[in-house]
Scaffold this motif. Structure first.
Motif, mmCIF file in Angstrom:
data_model
loop_
_atom_site.group_PDB
_atom_site.id
_atom_site.type_symbol
_atom_site.label_atom_id
_atom_site.label_comp_id
_atom_site.label_asym_id
_atom_site.label_seq_id
_atom_site.Cartn_x
_atom_site.Cartn_y
_atom_site.Cartn_z
ATOM 1 N N LEU A 182 34.217 71.515 6.351
ATOM 2 C CA LEU A 182 34.772 72.671 7.063
ATOM 3 C C LEU A 182 36.277 72.773 6.818
ATOM 4 N N ALA A 183 36.957 71.634 6.816
ATOM 5 C CA ALA A 183 38.401 71.649 6.559
ATOM 6 C C ALA A 183 38.693 72.128 5.140
ATOM 7 N N GLN A 184 37.888 71.703 4.176
ATOM 8 C CA GLN A 184 38.070 72.170 2.801
ATOM 9 C C GLN A 184 37.846 73.678 2.691
ATOM 10 N N ALA A 185 36.839 74.179 3.417
ATOM 11 C CA ALA A 185 36.588 75.628 3.401
ATOM 12 C C ALA A 185 37.764 76.379 4.006
ATOM 13 N N ALA A 186 38.326 75.858 5.091
ATOM 14 C CA ALA A 186 39.476 76.515 5.721
ATOM 15 C C ALA A 186 40.671 76.561 4.782
ATOM 16 N N ALA A 187 40.851 75.516 3.985
ATOM 17 C CA ALA A 187 41.981 75.473 3.060
ATOM 18 C C ALA A 187 41.741 76.297 1.804
ATOM 19 N N ARG A 188 40.474 76.465 1.432
ATOM 20 C CA ARG A 188 40.149 77.113 0.157
ATOM 21 C C ARG A 188 39.943 78.614 0.268
ATOM 22 N N ASP A 189 39.321 79.078 1.352
ATOM 23 C CA ASP A 189 38.936 80.482 1.443
ATOM 24 C C ASP A 189 40.160 81.381 1.633
ATOM 25 N N PHE A 190 40.075 82.596 1.106
ATOM 26 C CA PHE A 190 41.194 83.533 1.196
ATOM 27 C C PHE A 190 41.111 84.431 2.428
ATOM 28 N N ASP A 191 39.995 84.397 3.131
ATOM 29 C CA ASP A 191 39.811 85.263 4.294
ATOM 30 C C ASP A 191 40.297 84.550 5.548
ATOM 31 N N THR A 192 41.173 85.190 6.322
ATOM 32 C CA THR A 192 41.748 84.529 7.497
ATOM 33 C C THR A 192 40.705 84.245 8.568
ATOM 34 N N VAL A 193 39.679 85.100 8.661
ATOM 35 C CA VAL A 193 38.632 84.860 9.654
ATOM 36 C C VAL A 193 37.888 83.569 9.333
ATOM 37 N N VAL A 194 37.525 83.386 8.065
ATOM 38 C CA VAL A 194 36.856 82.160 7.648
ATOM 39 C C VAL A 194 37.781 80.959 7.831
ATOM 40 N N GLN A 195 39.045 81.126 7.474
ATOM 41 C CA GLN A 195 40.010 80.034 7.631
ATOM 42 C C GLN A 195 40.092 79.565 9.077
ATOM 43 N N ASN A 196 40.281 80.508 9.989
ATOM 44 C CA ASN A 196 40.413 80.153 11.402
ATOM 45 C C ASN A 196 39.126 79.558 11.959
ATOM 46 N N LEU A 197 37.992 80.170 11.606
ATOM 47 C CA LEU A 197 36.701 79.683 12.084
ATOM 48 C C LEU A 197 36.470 78.240 11.649
ATOM 49 N N CYS A 198 36.678 77.968 10.366
ATOM 50 C CA CYS A 198 36.402 76.630 9.845
ATOM 51 C C CYS A 198 37.434 75.609 10.317
ATOM 52 N N ALA A 199 38.686 76.010 10.430
ATOM 53 C CA ALA A 199 39.710 75.076 10.914
ATOM 54 C C ALA A 199 39.431 74.662 12.351
ATOM 55 N N ASP A 200 39.100 75.632 13.194
ATOM 56 C CA ASP A 200 38.788 75.304 14.593
ATOM 57 C C ASP A 200 37.548 74.418 14.688
ATOM 58 N N ALA A 201 36.537 74.726 13.879
ATOM 59 C CA ALA A 201 35.305 73.930 13.913
ATOM 60 C C ALA A 201 35.560 72.517 13.395
ATOM 61 N N ALA A 202 36.398 72.386 12.372
ATOM 62 C CA ALA A 202 36.712 71.054 11.844
ATOM 63 C C ALA A 202 37.439 70.213 12.877
#
Length: 419
Positions: A182-202
């Protein structure tokens, strides 16, 4: 017309584009011209029979988009035999006629499997914005729940950000991904919604076993929101000494988060900023340290910032000027020489700082800097300050600029003169 003539669906429609199906649906119903007989050209060419089960795939596609609700409804059952027509069945699930919707939903429940769901996800999620579009979206989630996690893997890197958001929400809900992924997805994805979602979940799923799997990707992310989540993870891991280096981050959000973490452990960010910025000739002084001093400093810290407006690094100079504005210590006369700075970022910050006191600057000095020999950022700065002054000489200069070869300056001058 091509479909009416029997052309295969894949040749007549860009089947991979969900919006192409919407365009087809609208064009069949209302978008094509009518003949004098009152029927669209395609309908006269296709000659739909009473028994729609006799139709081939191209003409059945036309029947699914027909202006007559009875025809659309009758075409749904035979359409189930053709996988390539499922996008139009999805469209009919959001039909404005209730019987058509109900029949389409029955058909979609029967035929939608995980493989088809992957293909149809972009269209289903696009239709989810419509009044009747929730059904297909909910069915999509039902189909994917409980399937092997590999089924969702292709959706995590989908070109459609709405699909990626859906896939990651489902993954978080079902705990399909580890905190590190999840942390890798937050760092890699260009969409802020995905970034925030995955960072919070991680962060929520991070354990004490190996926090580096979460912390390292978050702290190296481009997005400030994700990096701030990484600093929060440092606090949870008790690594306050590592959070100190983020006091000088390039983003204000990350600096603020780092200050909070340092204070929680008894540190004093302001003292750190003062000590760091006191090294005025240090070429490695990060601009974020200068910005941080202004964010939590006092009026007395303005002298340190004044000493940095001549720093060799343009980023430091720009942040020093911005900091003076934050501390309400900007002096238009002292800052005016910096309008000639070679760095556009510095010129922009100086302009913003002296704009409230533009009347203190010599009008003729500003008019001189409108000349074509000056760099473009300097000319724009002079223009903004003259427009703020509103003097007679400035007005004449602005009128003259309406014939300038620089399009932006020409447009700005035209608007200013009209006002």
């Amino acid at each position: 017309m091509r479909l009416a003539g029997g052309m295969p669906l894949a040749e007549a429609v860009v089947v991979a584009d969900p919006r192409a199906w919407l365009a087809l649906d609208e064009a069949v119903r209302v978008g094509l011209p009518y003949h004098l007989e009152g029927l669209p050209q395609w309908e006269q060419a296709a000659q739909l029979p009473a028994d729609l089960s006799l139709l081939d795939e191209p003409r059945l596609a036309l029947a699914l988009c027909h202006r007559d609700g009875w025809t659309r409804e009758a075409a749904l059952e035979p359409a189930a035999r053709y996988p390539d027509l499922l996008p139009l069945v999805v469209l009919r699930c959001a039909d404005w006629v209730a019987p058509v919707r109900e029949r389409a939903r029955k058909v979609l429940r029967e035929v939608l499997d995980p493989g088809a769901a992957v293909t149809l996800a972009p269209l289903i999620l696009l239709l989810g914005r419509r009044d009747q579009g929730a059904f297909a979206t909910e069915l999509l989630a039902v189909v994917f729940r409980g399937v092997p996690r590999e089924r969702l893997a292709c959706l995590y890197s989908h070109a459609d950000r709405t699909v990626r958001r859906f896939a990651y929400r489902l993954a978080v809900e079902q705990r399909l991904l580890s905190p590190g992924l999840l942390a890798q997805a937050a760092a890699r994805d260009f969409d802020t919604v995905v970034q925030n979602l995955c960072a919070d979940a991680a962060l929520a799923a991070m354990t004490d076993e190996d926090p580096d799997d979460v912390i390292r990707p978050l702290l190296t992310a481009r997005n400030p929101r994700v990096r701030s989540a990484g600093v929060t993870a440092l606090r949870r891991a008790g690594r306050v000494e590592q959070s100190v280096e983020f006091l000088a981050d390039r983003a204000g959000l990350v600096r603020a988060c780092a200050r909070y973490v340092v204070r929680q452990y008894g540190g004093d960010p302001l003292s750190w900023y003062r000590e760091r910025c006191a090294e005025r000739g240090d070429p490695t002084l990060p601009p974020g340290a200068v910005a941080g001093l202004a964010e939590c400093g006092e009026r007395g810290d303005a002298e340190v910032l004044w000493s940095l407006v001549r720093h060799p690094a343009a980023g430091v100079r720009a942040q020093a000027v911005a900091g003076l504005r934050v501390l309400d210590a900007a002096d238009a006369r002292r800052l005016s020489p910096l309008l000639d700075d070679p760095a556009p970022g510095v010129v922009r910050e100086v302009t913003a700082a002296v704009l409230p006191s533009a009347g203190l600057l010599p009008e003729e000095w500003l008019v001189e800097r409108l000349g074509a020999g000056w760099p473009r950022p300097v000319r724009i700065a002079a223009f903004r300050l003259l427009a703020e002054q509103g003097g007679a000489a400035g007005q004449r200069a602005l009128i003259a600029l309406r014939g300038d070869p620089d399009e932006e300056l020409r447009q700005r001058a035209t608007r200013a003169v009209r006002r």
